[in-house]
Scaffold this motif. Structure first.
Motif, PDB file in Angstrom:
ATOM      1  N   SER B 110      -4.152   3.412  -7.802  1.00 49.69           N
ATOM      2  CA  SER B 110      -4.393   1.974  -7.772  1.00 49.69           C
ATOM      3  C   SER B 110      -4.526   1.455  -6.343  1.00 49.69           C
ATOM      4  O   SER B 110      -5.254   0.493  -6.095  1.00 49.69           O
ATOM      5  N   GLU B 111      -3.833   2.109  -5.383  1.00 50.84           N
ATOM      6  CA  GLU B 111      -3.947   1.680  -3.985  1.00 50.84           C
ATOM      7  C   GLU B 111      -5.391   1.829  -3.492  1.00 50.84           C
ATOM      8  O   GLU B 111      -5.904   0.967  -2.777  1.00 50.84           O
ATOM      9  N   PHE B 112      -6.025   2.940  -3.901  1.00 53.89           N
ATOM     10  CA  PHE B 112      -7.390   3.188  -3.441  1.00 53.89           C
ATOM     11  C   PHE B 112      -8.408   2.382  -4.232  1.00 53.89           C
ATOM     12  O   PHE B 112      -9.473   2.034  -3.724  1.00 53.89           O
ATOM     13  N   VAL B 113      -8.041   2.069  -5.467  1.00 54.39           N
ATOM     14  CA  VAL B 113      -8.923   1.257  -6.303  1.00 54.39           C
ATOM     15  C   VAL B 113      -9.150  -0.112  -5.664  1.00 54.39           C
ATOM     16  O   VAL B 113     -10.221  -0.695  -5.781  1.00 54.39           O
ATOM     17  N   LYS B 114      -8.139  -0.591  -4.934  1.00 56.02           N
ATOM     18  CA  LYS B 114      -8.301  -1.883  -4.258  1.00 56.02           C
ATOM     19  C   LYS B 114      -9.484  -1.840  -3.299  1.00 56.02           C
ATOM     20  O   LYS B 114     -10.246  -2.805  -3.186  1.00 56.02           O
ATOM     21  N   ASP B 157       1.850  -1.824 -13.631  1.00 59.44           N
ATOM     22  CA  ASP B 157       1.988  -2.066 -12.197  1.00 59.44           C
ATOM     23  C   ASP B 157       1.408  -3.444 -11.928  1.00 59.44           C
ATOM     24  O   ASP B 157       0.301  -3.579 -11.408  1.00 59.44           O
ATOM     25  N   LEU B 158       2.159  -4.466 -12.332  1.00 59.16           N
ATOM     26  CA  LEU B 158       1.646  -5.836 -12.273  1.00 59.16           C
ATOM     27  C   LEU B 158       1.311  -6.262 -10.855  1.00 59.16           C
ATOM     28  O   LEU B 158       0.327  -6.963 -10.627  1.00 59.16           O
ATOM     29  N   GLY B 159       2.124  -5.841  -9.896  1.00 60.86           N
ATOM     30  CA  GLY B 159       1.929  -6.273  -8.512  1.00 60.86           C
ATOM     31  C   GLY B 159       0.552  -5.901  -8.000  1.00 60.86           C
ATOM     32  O   GLY B 159      -0.215  -6.747  -7.526  1.00 60.86           O
ATOM     33  N   THR B 160       0.227  -4.607  -8.110  1.00 63.72           N
ATOM     34  CA  THR B 160      -1.060  -4.141  -7.614  1.00 63.72           C
ATOM     35  C   THR B 160      -2.207  -4.741  -8.427  1.00 63.72           C
ATOM     36  O   THR B 160      -3.247  -5.095  -7.878  1.00 63.72           O
ATOM     37  N   ALA B 161      -1.985  -4.843  -9.747  1.00 62.28           N
ATOM     38  CA  ALA B 161      -3.029  -5.419 -10.597  1.00 62.28           C
ATOM     39  C   ALA B 161      -3.358  -6.829 -10.136  1.00 62.28           C
ATOM     40  O   ALA B 161      -4.528  -7.234 -10.098  1.00 62.28           O
ATOM     41  N   PHE B 162      -2.339  -7.552  -9.760  1.00 61.46           N
ATOM     42  CA  PHE B 162      -2.553  -8.941  -9.372  1.00 61.46           C
ATOM     43  C   PHE B 162      -3.260  -9.046  -8.028  1.00 61.46           C
ATOM     44  O   PHE B 162      -3.918 -10.047  -7.755  1.00 61.46           O
ATOM     45  N   PHE B 336       1.559  -1.247   5.860  1.00 61.69           N
ATOM     46  CA  PHE B 336       1.936  -0.627   7.142  1.00 61.69           C
ATOM     47  C   PHE B 336       3.448  -0.449   7.313  1.00 61.69           C
ATOM     48  O   PHE B 336       3.875   0.403   8.066  1.00 61.69           O
ATOM     49  N   LEU B 337       4.275  -1.265   6.655  1.00 63.61           N
ATOM     50  CA  LEU B 337       5.716  -1.159   6.862  1.00 63.61           C
ATOM     51  C   LEU B 337       6.412  -0.352   5.760  1.00 63.61           C
ATOM     52  O   LEU B 337       7.232   0.510   6.039  1.00 63.61           O
ATOM     53  N   SER B 338       6.079  -0.654   4.514  1.00 62.63           N
ATOM     54  CA  SER B 338       6.750   0.009   3.413  1.00 62.63           C
ATOM     55  C   SER B 338       6.482   1.504   3.425  1.00 62.63           C
ATOM     56  O   SER B 338       5.379   1.959   3.752  1.00 62.63           O
ATOM     57  N   TYR B 339       7.543   2.255   3.000  1.00 60.99           N
ATOM     58  CA  TYR B 339       7.348   3.680   2.852  1.00 60.99           C
ATOM     59  C   TYR B 339       6.444   3.939   1.652  1.00 60.99           C
ATOM     60  O   TYR B 339       6.575   3.299   0.611  1.00 60.99           O
ATOM     61  N   GLY B 340       5.512   4.886   1.793  1.00 58.27           N
ATOM     62  CA  GLY B 340       4.659   5.268   0.671  1.00 58.27           C
ATOM     63  C   GLY B 340       3.322   5.789   1.184  1.00 58.27           C
ATOM     64  O   GLY B 340       2.579   5.053   1.840  1.00 58.27           O
ATOM     65  N   ALA B 346      -4.226   4.083   2.084  1.00 57.50           N
ATOM     66  CA  ALA B 346      -5.194   3.086   1.640  1.00 57.50           C
ATOM     67  C   ALA B 346      -5.285   1.939   2.644  1.00 57.50           C
ATOM     68  O   ALA B 346      -6.370   1.434   2.939  1.00 57.50           O
ATOM     69  N   SER B 347      -4.134   1.528   3.203  1.00 54.17           N
ATOM     70  CA  SER B 347      -4.151   0.432   4.159  1.00 54.17           C
ATOM     71  C   SER B 347      -4.949   0.811   5.401  1.00 54.17           C
ATOM     72  O   SER B 347      -5.744   0.012   5.918  1.00 54.17           O
ATOM     73  N   LEU B 348      -4.735   2.041   5.882  1.00 56.22           N
ATOM     74  CA  LEU B 348      -5.451   2.460   7.080  1.00 56.22           C
ATOM     75  C   LEU B 348      -6.940   2.631   6.782  1.00 56.22           C
ATOM     76  O   LEU B 348      -7.783   2.320   7.639  1.00 56.22           O
ATOM     77  N   LEU B 349      -7.265   3.103   5.587  1.00 53.19           N
ATOM     78  CA  LEU B 349      -8.684   3.186   5.208  1.00 53.19           C
ATOM     79  C   LEU B 349      -9.286   1.788   5.198  1.00 53.19           C
ATOM     80  O   LEU B 349     -10.424   1.582   5.634  1.00 53.19           O
ATOM     81  N   GLY B 350      -8.535   0.821   4.711  1.00 53.36           N
ATOM     82  CA  GLY B 350      -9.004  -0.570   4.706  1.00 53.36           C
ATOM     83  C   GLY B 350      -9.265  -1.060   6.113  1.00 53.36           C
ATOM     84  O   GLY B 350     -10.291  -1.703   6.383  1.00 53.36           O
TER      85      GLY B 350
END
Lengths: 604, 364
Positions: B110-114, B157-162, B336-340, B346-350
């Protein structure tokens, strides 16, 4: 060359987007300012209460020693088996294994868990566990890390039931007590003194609990100790009791019911005290079980009652020496004047009988005391009248608590016309005075009052009876003895009569070779004629209470005592042998030297 | 892969610096949050993920974003396939099916789907030539994004969906969607929400909303996270309790402290000062991304940069507001801050895509 798209509209909207982002960030910053700077103190307190837990360090109660420094009440280490359910990964299996190890049923363990005051606190699964259980739990330390063993001081009474009513007992503070101001600082679940000296000196004996402020993690496990305030032990009380005399008294009382107290007539120090039947205060140390409690409360012989200060009895003939002092002081008799005893006194349309039906003939005070002639004292009483009898009785300390340092003392009763009118709403009958004159009627005394009055007969002064000699080594200052202001010659006359009681009269069983013992027997009728018929003469409960009061030696007396044997029959037969054993023990062993008065108290 | 020197001249150094600082602060905070636990090596895994992410960023930046946007339908289709696969065949971890296991590594698709969604939305709206868009104009794109969102939400995964909602709305608004239409959409949303409340939301999701309204309803349960996070934040004060010294963090009172609640760790240990610095860095990153959108040479670039900025912005604002107890708790990482690993990657790709757009603003 490609034609650039016209992006102006999009760019304008992007500026709006930037502003929105900036505004949102500003809102967040304000929110954090509000939480972190404006409300910092509030959240710091919450974080501290998360982090810090106060663990009480229970102060051991003060010890009780006898006058010679022998241990009467101590604290022994006891082991409680604990379980902290929050530390258990599978509570069901923990409970099952613990039940197996301790031989308890699971429901009991769950009930103990449910009964604890707060989450994350260990529940006491078994209090005062035997060594085998402690070993069983310690051996499973690795598989059951959520269990533990704590060591707590537990009250122990090595003398068991001996002097139980003086020493008292401890018990969990009750809800009603918690509402009282005296226990405002006491936490629920705390053990406090519930009777005897344990209750009377509870505030001192408790000492001051300490506290460990420990850092705990989110699972409630202790990580470090932040601060420690050590507990202050309760001070040691040195009592006036003499353990070996106490043991002699207990031995002498075996098989009897009643009470006795012996004191030093000069100081009022109580040397021995017993009330029978007694109970073992050790049974209360961990919280008494309901079965034991019910049987103690339901016992018709009332073992929890301290008969020395709560039992109220007619003094019977032991009242005669006091009566004699009153009559001498008022001049209605003299040491040498005589009364003719025909075996009865017919007065106020009633016939009052003497203890010797055939009469004592012409009799003086000395002989009247020695043979306990009722008619002599009827006459003295009639001449004195009730007001004067009452006044002198009170002067000897009857009719009001002695103020001994024990809780819940009864005051006894000295009847008077004023009292009768106020309480019973009837006038005084002259015939009642005749009964009171020989210690019957409404007159009621406690053995403690009689022991003090006996001491007063011995030395001429009224002392303050007490049980505590020193607190933490510092002598307690008790009120000094009060001079009664009688003519010494009158005392001598009465003492001579009392010596004859033992030397040649009904108190002969208390005779002691080499020691001149003065005493007086007495018996208190306990039932009316009608009740006697109903119960039958063979019933033990219709027997009169037997009294014996004594002091010795006659010159410079060192011990005064009062013995009451309930339903024991005549005082000479039932109570004098008890006094004999105590006196025999007392005069054979050396009395430990008295604690010298503090230097400051000695005026130049 | 050859990168034109002219492209390198237009590389956005300040943005890279800000992202680097944020990532560094993230690693340091993760170290502090986990040093007393059995997971003390997480900071190193995070560093590895960042290394991988930088590599991916370089790759993404080197490919022309227009070519990537041309392949948006493919990325979209791939997203549908992977999300469906995960939903039906993925391993169930902690009650959810969010994960794709590839050779021992767990990825959260889902991170990459964004990112795929950002490309897809940018591409679709860039092809529209209208100045003003009505609801009917955005309906197809909305439906497509809604489908992705539903698949993610089903994980659950409501958070990412939103996250996909602000992405779509931002780009649609930039493309000319009338504000009145957005309001209408919002009305539909409320209606849908009411329906969802009755039929779709699970009990734990409902209880989260209840306890958000009053955390003390359930201080040991669902409200626990919010209460403990607020205590951590509030007790931090102006300058914090010191790095590695937060009692809420170190004694384990703070939940999910290296992931969703990492900002709470920072707030407790570094205080309002630390919070201000990090929020300033985020503001700078978002500002710069939106500036990139303004500078973009075409709509695709503008929409792509703005869309990615919108997802970042939403995640940052929502997560930080959640830590402060302003919004209900949702499992949403702080970029960038949260572990994962997936989030970092995905954030760095963005960021790579944003750099990509800025680098090519003059290029043909």
């Amino acid at each position: 060359m490609r034609i650039y798209e016209d992006l102006r509209a999009v760019q304008d909207r992007l500026v709006v987007a930037q502003r929105v982002v900036g505004a949102l960030m500003a809102v967040l910053l304000v929110a954090f300012w509000y939480l972190q700077v404006l409300n910092n103190r509030y959240f710091l307190e919450l974080a501290e209460s998360n982090r810090i837990r106060n663990v009480p360090l229970v102060a051991p109660r003060g010890l009780l020693l006898d006058r010679g420094g022998r241990l009467l009440v101590e604290n022994r280490p006891s082991f409680n088996i604990l379980l902290t359910p929050e530390h258990s990964e599978d509570l069901d299996s923990t409970v099952a294994r613990l039940a197996d190890a301790l031989g308890m049923d699971e429901a009991t363990i769950r009930a103990r868990i449910a009964a604890r005051p707060a989450r994350f606190r260990p529940a006491v699964i078994r209090a005062d566990a035997p060594f085998a259980d402690v070993a069983a739990v310690e051996a499973r330390r690795l598989e059951l890390p959520e269990t533990g063993v704590e060591v707590v001081p537990l009250r122990a009474y090595p003398l068991q039931a001996a002097a139980a009513h003086a020493l008292g007992r401890v018990g969990e503070v009750s809800e009603r007590q918690l509402e009282q101001e005296a226990f405002a600082m006491v936490a629920p679940g705390t053990f406090i003194g519930q009777a005897g000296l344990e209750a009377r000196y509870n505030a001192e004996l408790m000492g001051r609990d300490g506290v460990r402020r420990v850092v705990v993690n989110s699972r409630g496990a202790e990580v470090a100790e932040a601060e420690r305030t050590p507990p202050v032990d309760g001070p040691t009380l040195t009592l006036t009791l003499d353990a070996s005399l106490q043991a002699a008294l207990e031995r002498a009382f075996v098989g009897r019911r009643g009470s006795a107290v012996a004191l030093d007539p000069e100081t009022g120090e109580i040397l021995a005290l017993t009330s029978q039947p007694a109970y073992d205060p050790n049974a209360f140390a961990t919280g008494v079980d309901s079965g034991t409690w019910r049987s103690l409360i339901g016992d018709p012989m009332r073992p929890l009652m301290n008969r020395v200060i709560q039992g109220q009895y007619s003094p019977g003939s032991t009242f005669k020496p006091i009566e004699a002092m009153a009559a001498l002081a008022e001049g209605v008799i003299t040491p040498t004047s005589t009364v003719y005893c025909p075996g009865y006194l017919s007065i106020y349309n009633t016939v009052f009988r003497c203890n010797r039906p055939e009469g004592h003939g012409s009799i003086d005070l000395r002989r009247a005391l020695a043979v306990s002639c009722n008619v002599y004292f009827y006459q003295a009483g009639v001449r004195l009248e009730i007001e004067r009898i009452a006044r002198y009785s009170r002067r000897f300390g009857l009719g009001s608590p002695t103020g001994v340092d024990l809780p819940a003392e009864s005051s006894g009763l000295v009847p008077s016309p004023e009292w009768k009118q106020r309480v019973l709403k009837t006038p005084w009958y002259a015939g009642e005075t005749v009964s009171v004159a020989i210690g019957q009627g409404q007159l009621n005394v406690t053995p403690m009052q009689m022991a003090r009055a006996t001491a007063a007969l011995a030395v001429g002064r009224l002392v303050q009876p007490h049980l505590v000699k020193a607190v933490a080594g510092r002598p307690v200052e008790w009120p000094p003895a009060q001079d009664l202001g009688f003519d010494p010659a009158h005392f001598e006359a009465v003492r001579t009569g009392m010596c004859d009681v033992v030397a040649a009269g009904s108190g002969w069983r208390a005779r002691l070779p080499g020691v001149e013992v003065c005493g007086k027997t007495g018996s208190a009728q306990v039932v009316t004629r009608a009740r006697l018929q109903q119960l039958g003469p063979g019933n033990e409960l219709v027997q009169p209470h037997g009294w014996f009061i004594a002091f010795a030696p006659r010159e410079r007396p060192r011990i005064a005592l009062a013995v009451l044997v309930e339903n024991g029959g005549s005082g000479g037969e039932a109570a004098a042998p008890v006094a004999h054993e105590v006196l025999a023990h007392f005069f054979r062993v050396a009395v430990p030297p008295r604690v010298p008065a503090p230097a400051a108290a000695e005026a130049p | 892969m050859a990168i034109d020197r002219r492209l390198l001249q237009n590389l956005d150094g300040p943005l890279l610096l800000a992202v680097g600082l944020l990532s560094g602060i993230g690693v340091a905070t993760i170290w502090s949050a986990t040093k007393a636990t059995a997971f003390a090596d997480l900071y190193f895994k995070q560093l590895s993920a960042i290394g991988l992410g930088v590599l991916g960023m370089v790759v993404v930046a080197s490919l022309d974003y227009r070519r990537l946007a041309d392949r948006a339908p493919f990325f979209y289709a791939a997203s549908l396939v992977v999300l469906s696969y995960v939903l039906f065949f993925g391993p169930r971890i902690a009650g959810t099916r969010r994960w794709l296991v590839l050779g021992g590594a767990q990825l959260q698709p889902s991170e990459f789907v964004k990112l795929a969604a950002a490309l897809f939305v940018a591409k679709i709206f860039a092809e529209s030539r209208k100045d003003q868009l009505g609801l009917r104009d955005v309906m197809p794109a909305g439906a497509a994004i809604g489908l992705l969102s539903l698949l993610i939400a089903a994980a659950p995964d409501l958070g990412t969906a939103f996250c996909l909602v602000p992405l779509f709305l931002t780009v649609a608004l930039l493309a000319g969607l009338r504000v009145r239409a957005v309001l209408l959409l919002a009305l539909c949303g409320v209606l849908l929400g009411a329906l969802g409340w009755s039929f779709a939301l699970r009990d734990y999701q409902k209880s989260r909303i209840y306890t958000f309204l009053d955390p003390n309803l359930d201080p040991r349960g669902a409200g626990y996270q919010t209460i403990q996070s607020q205590i951590a934040v509030g007790s931090g004060g102006l300058t914090g309790k010191g790095y590695g010294n937060g009692s809420q963090v170190q004694l384990g009172y703070l939940p999910a402290r290296q992931t969703d609640f990492i900002f709470s760790v920072l707030a407790e240990e570094l205080g309002f000062v630390g919070v201000s610095v990090v929020l300033a860095l985020y503001l700078f990153v978002l500002w710069r991304a939106l500036e990139t959108a303004q500078l973009a040479r075409d709509r695709v670039g503008a929409y792509l940069a703005a869309g990615i900025a919108a997802t970042f912005g939403f995640q940052v604002v929502y997560n930080v507001a959640m830590v402060a107890g302003l919004v209900p708790v949702k499992g949403l990482p702080l970029p960038f801050l949260s572990y994962g690993g997936s989030s970092v990657l995905a954030s760095l790709l963005g960021i790579g895509l944003i750099l990509n757009v800025r680098m090519r603003r003059f290029a043909n």
